[in-house]
Design a protein around this motif. Structure first.
Motif, PDB file in Angstrom:
ATOM      1  N   ASP A 100       0.788  -1.227   0.000  1.00  0.00           N
ATOM      2  CA  ASP A 100       0.000   0.000   0.000  1.00  0.00           C
ATOM      3  C   ASP A 100       0.820   1.277   0.000  1.00  0.00           C
ATOM      4  OD1 ASP A 100      -2.107   1.751   2.212  1.00  0.00           O
ATOM      5  OD2 ASP A 100      -2.534   1.377   0.093  1.00  0.00           O
ATOM      6  N   GLY A 101       2.031   1.213   0.474  1.00  0.00           N
ATOM      7  CA  GLY A 101       2.805   2.426   0.610  1.00  0.00           C
ATOM      8  C   GLY A 101       2.346   3.259   1.804  1.00  0.00           C
ATOM      9  N   SER A 102       1.661   2.613   2.747  1.00  0.00           N
ATOM     10  CA  SER A 102       1.223   3.306   3.955  1.00  0.00           C
ATOM     11  C   SER A 102       2.428   3.667   4.802  1.00  0.00           C
ATOM     12  CB  SER A 102       0.284   2.418   4.775  1.00  0.00           C
ATOM     13  OG  SER A 102      -0.890   2.159   4.055  1.00  0.00           O
ATOM     14  N   ASP A 103       2.225   4.608   5.678  1.00  0.00           N
ATOM     15  CA  ASP A 103       3.270   5.048   6.592  1.00  0.00           C
ATOM     16  C   ASP A 103       3.724   3.867   7.449  1.00  0.00           C
ATOM     17  OD1 ASP A 103       4.884   6.237   8.468  1.00  0.00           O
ATOM     18  OD2 ASP A 103       3.356   7.614   9.237  1.00  0.00           O
ATOM     19  N   PRO A 104       4.976   3.482   7.366  1.00  0.00           N
ATOM     20  CA  PRO A 104       5.453   2.324   8.141  1.00  0.00           C
ATOM     21  C   PRO A 104       5.306   2.533   9.657  1.00  0.00           C
ATOM     22  CG  PRO A 104       7.214   3.184   6.725  1.00  0.00           C
ATOM     23  CD  PRO A 104       6.019   4.025   6.517  1.00  0.00           C
ATOM     24  N   ARG A 105       5.402   3.770  10.118  1.00  0.00           N
ATOM     25  CA  ARG A 105       5.223   4.032  11.557  1.00  0.00           C
ATOM     26  C   ARG A 105       3.787   3.749  11.972  1.00  0.00           C
ATOM     27  NH1 ARG A 105       7.579   9.881  11.178  1.00  0.00           N
ATOM     28  NH2 ARG A 105       6.034   9.658   9.590  1.00  0.00           N
ATOM     29  N   TRP A 106       2.827   4.107  11.115  1.00  0.00           N
ATOM     30  CA  TRP A 106       1.423   3.824  11.419  1.00  0.00           C
ATOM     31  C   TRP A 106       1.195   2.317  11.473  1.00  0.00           C
ATOM     32  CZ3 TRP A 106      -2.382   1.031   9.052  1.00  0.00           C
ATOM     33  CH2 TRP A 106      -3.668   1.145   9.615  1.00  0.00           C
ATOM     34  N   ILE A 107       1.744   1.599  10.489  1.00  0.00           N
ATOM     35  CA  ILE A 107       1.564   0.149  10.428  1.00  0.00           C
ATOM     36  C   ILE A 107       2.171  -0.515  11.661  1.00  0.00           C
ATOM     37  CG2 ILE A 107       2.220  -1.961   9.190  1.00  0.00           C
ATOM     38  CD1 ILE A 107       1.831  -0.339   6.591  1.00  0.00           C
ATOM     39  N   GLU A 108       3.362  -0.117  12.046  1.00  0.00           N
ATOM     40  CA  GLU A 108       3.993  -0.709  13.231  1.00  0.00           C
ATOM     41  C   GLU A 108       3.236  -0.355  14.505  1.00  0.00           C
ATOM     42  OE1 GLU A 108       6.215  -3.165  13.496  1.00  0.00           O
ATOM     43  OE2 GLU A 108       5.917  -3.150  11.325  1.00  0.00           O
ATOM     44  N   GLY A 109       2.719   0.875  14.566  1.00  0.00           N
ATOM     45  CA  GLY A 109       1.896   1.261  15.718  1.00  0.00           C
ATOM     46  C   GLY A 109       0.635   0.427  15.808  1.00  0.00           C
ATOM     47  N   ARG A 110      -0.015   0.217  14.666  1.00  0.00           N
ATOM     48  CA  ARG A 110      -1.237  -0.585  14.648  1.00  0.00           C
ATOM     49  C   ARG A 110      -0.928  -2.046  14.965  1.00  0.00           C
ATOM     50  NH1 ARG A 110      -6.480   0.692  13.044  1.00  0.00           N
ATOM     51  NH2 ARG A 110      -5.715   2.645  13.922  1.00  0.00           N
ATOM     52  N   ARG A 111       0.180  -2.546  14.442  1.00  0.00           N
ATOM     53  CA  ARG A 111       0.582  -3.926  14.726  1.00  0.00           C
ATOM     54  C   ARG A 111       0.806  -4.101  16.234  1.00  0.00           C
ATOM     55  NH1 ARG A 111       2.617  -6.780  10.822  1.00  0.00           N
ATOM     56  NH2 ARG A 111       3.692  -5.012   9.881  1.00  0.00           N
ATOM     57  N   ARG A 112       1.456  -3.140  16.860  1.00  0.00           N
ATOM     58  CA  ARG A 112       1.689  -3.197  18.312  1.00  0.00           C
ATOM     59  C   ARG A 112       0.358  -3.157  19.065  1.00  0.00           C
ATOM     60  NH1 ARG A 112       5.664  -0.194  18.152  1.00  0.00           N
ATOM     61  NH2 ARG A 112       4.608   1.809  18.203  1.00  0.00           N
ATOM     62  N   THR A 113      -0.551  -2.298  18.613  1.00  0.00           N
ATOM     63  CA  THR A 113      -1.881  -2.207  19.245  1.00  0.00           C
ATOM     64  C   THR A 113      -2.627  -3.526  19.120  1.00  0.00           C
ATOM     65  OG1 THR A 113      -2.003   0.163  18.807  1.00  0.00           O
ATOM     66  CG2 THR A 113      -4.083  -0.978  19.203  1.00  0.00           C
ATOM     67  N   VAL A 114      -2.585  -4.131  17.951  1.00  0.00           N
ATOM     68  CA  VAL A 114      -3.287  -5.403  17.717  1.00  0.00           C
ATOM     69  C   VAL A 114      -2.698  -6.507  18.585  1.00  0.00           C
ATOM     70  CG1 VAL A 114      -3.666  -7.219  15.979  1.00  0.00           C
ATOM     71  CG2 VAL A 114      -4.118  -4.819  15.415  1.00  0.00           C
ATOM     72  N   ARG A 115      -1.396  -6.532  18.720  1.00  0.00           N
ATOM     73  CA  ARG A 115      -0.764  -7.577  19.538  1.00  0.00           C
ATOM     74  C   ARG A 115      -0.949  -7.317  21.028  1.00  0.00           C
ATOM     75  NH1 ARG A 115       4.567  -8.423  15.756  1.00  0.00           N
ATOM     76  NH2 ARG A 115       3.470  -9.622  14.168  1.00  0.00           N
ATOM     77  N   ASP A 116      -0.887  -6.060  21.432  1.00  0.00           N
ATOM     78  CA  ASP A 116      -1.074  -5.721  22.851  1.00  0.00           C
ATOM     79  C   ASP A 116      -2.511  -5.931  23.305  1.00  0.00           C
ATOM     80  OD1 ASP A 116       1.583  -5.045  23.013  1.00  0.00           O
ATOM     81  OD2 ASP A 116       1.249  -2.867  23.038  1.00  0.00           O
ATOM     82  N   ASN A 117      -3.435  -5.932  22.377  1.00  0.00           N
ATOM     83  CA  ASN A 117      -4.863  -6.103  22.678  1.00  0.00           C
ATOM     84  C   ASN A 117      -5.410  -7.316  21.936  1.00  0.00           C
ATOM     85  OD1 ASN A 117      -5.598  -3.476  24.203  1.00  0.00           O
ATOM     86  ND2 ASN A 117      -4.370  -2.801  22.463  1.00  0.00           N
ATOM     87  N   ALA A 118      -4.669  -8.399  21.993  1.00  0.00           N
ATOM     88  CA  ALA A 118      -5.003  -9.599  21.222  1.00  0.00           C
ATOM     89  C   ALA A 118      -6.417 -10.100  21.530  1.00  0.00           C
ATOM     90  CB  ALA A 118      -3.999 -10.706  21.515  1.00  0.00           C
ATOM     91  N   LEU A 119      -7.105 -10.489  20.481  1.00  0.00           N
ATOM     92  CA  LEU A 119      -8.461 -11.022  20.629  1.00  0.00           C
ATOM     93  C   LEU A 119      -8.462 -12.349  21.377  1.00  0.00           C
ATOM     94  CD1 LEU A 119      -9.715 -10.272  17.021  1.00  0.00           C
ATOM     95  CD2 LEU A 119     -10.242  -9.002  19.109  1.00  0.00           C
ATOM     96  N   THR A 120      -7.343 -13.043  21.340  1.00  0.00           N
ATOM     97  CA  THR A 120      -7.247 -14.345  21.991  1.00  0.00           C
ATOM     98  C   THR A 120      -7.119 -14.231  23.509  1.00  0.00           C
ATOM     99  OG1 THR A 120      -4.876 -14.286  21.537  1.00  0.00           O
ATOM    100  CG2 THR A 120      -6.264 -15.498  19.985  1.00  0.00           C
ATOM    101  N   ALA A 121      -6.785 -13.045  24.009  1.00  0.00           N
ATOM    102  CA  ALA A 121      -6.686 -12.846  25.463  1.00  0.00           C
ATOM    103  C   ALA A 121      -8.083 -12.791  26.059  1.00  0.00           C
ATOM    104  CB  ALA A 121      -5.934 -11.548  25.762  1.00  0.00           C
ATOM    105  N   ARG A 122      -8.189 -13.287  27.262  1.00  0.00           N
ATOM    106  CA  ARG A 122      -9.479 -13.230  27.956  1.00  0.00           C
ATOM    107  C   ARG A 122      -9.583 -11.891  28.675  1.00  0.00           C
ATOM    108  NH1 ARG A 122     -12.643 -18.138  27.829  1.00  0.00           N
ATOM    109  NH2 ARG A 122     -11.341 -19.552  26.668  1.00  0.00           N
ATOM    110  N   PRO A 123     -10.767 -11.261  28.629  1.00  0.00           N
ATOM    111  CA  PRO A 123     -10.915  -9.997  29.355  1.00  0.00           C
ATOM    112  C   PRO A 123     -10.819 -10.233  30.860  1.00  0.00           C
ATOM    113  CG  PRO A 123     -13.011 -10.664  28.407  1.00  0.00           C
ATOM    114  CD  PRO A 123     -11.975 -11.645  27.934  1.00  0.00           C
ATOM    115  N   ALA A 124     -10.322  -9.233  31.552  1.00  0.00           N
ATOM    116  CA  ALA A 124     -10.230  -9.322  33.010  1.00  0.00           C
ATOM    117  C   ALA A 124     -11.631  -9.406  33.590  1.00  0.00           C
ATOM    118  CB  ALA A 124      -9.500  -8.105  33.556  1.00  0.00           C
ATOM    119  N   ALA A 125     -11.739  -9.967  34.766  1.00  0.00           N
ATOM    120  CA  ALA A 125     -13.039 -10.062  35.430  1.00  0.00           C
ATOM    121  C   ALA A 125     -13.614  -8.671  35.617  1.00  0.00           C
ATOM    122  CB  ALA A 125     -12.890 -10.755  36.775  1.00  0.00           C
TER     123      ALA A 125
END
Length: 186
Positions: free
Chosen positions: A139-164
């Motif tokens: 896409d030619g997207s901003d690599p900083r945006w992509i890395e920021g989003r990748r970090r957000t996606v991994r830090d907030n993984a859907l596979t993690a269970r929400p806290a009580a």
């Protein structure tokens, strides 16, 4: 085999199927009121039909959930908003997991459908990450945006269970885990 003869009602099977139809359509439906089902209650063909009902309901809810998540991620202007969308999505998965693993289901069905749901959640997490890889490569997207989003996606993984959930986590004093405050004056 336990046969249920209810005048005008199909018993626990009908209660479950009615619940699954309403729940799949995102109508108000409480799984806590569902009766237990025993493997001995019905013949194999009935269980096959029931498994289709359960699978269709779970699949429908996951597709609806996935569409809402995709919309929220597309609308996210920043990483905080994207993280919030992912955290809220994890909370939304709690209900799906609860139906797949409902204690009223026979153990074999619970195990099978819980595994299927977890597999779909893992697949979606991987799909989101692959989409970011694809964006980075083409896409030619901003690599900083992509890395920021990748970090957000991994830090907030859907596979993690929400806290009580608590009613108000900020209101908790946590006084038992720290010493009393002492003010010393000269």
């Amino acid at each position: 085999m336990n046969t249920h003869s209810y005048w005008g009602h199909g018993g626990p099977y009908e209660t479950w199927v009615d619940f699954l139809r309403r729940w799949a359509a995102a109508e108000p439906a409480d799984p806590a009121a569902l009766p237990p089902l025993s493997q001995d209650d019905y013949p194999g063909e009935t269980w096959e039909r029931f498994a289709r009902h359960l699978g269709d309901a779970l699949d429908g809810r996951l597709k609806y959930w996935g569409e809402r998540l995709a919309q929220a991620l597309l609308a996210a202007d920043d990483e905080f908003s994207a993280g919030r969308a992912l955290a809220q999505a994890r909370v939304g998965l709690t209900e799906v997991r609860a139906v797949a693993g409902h204690p009223g289901l026979p153990k074999t069905l619970r195990s099978r459908f819980t595994e299927l749901v977890e597999s779909q959640i893992t697949d979606l997490q991987q799909q989101i990450e692959r989409n970011l890889d694809h964006l980075a490569a083409t896409d030619g997207s901003d690599p900083r945006w992509i890395e920021g989003r990748r970090r957000t996606v991994r830090d907030n993984a859907l596979t993690a269970r929400p806290a009580a959930a608590t009613t108000d986590p900020w209101a908790q004093a946590h006084t038992s885990d720290r010493p009393r405050r002492r003010v010393v004056t000269d």
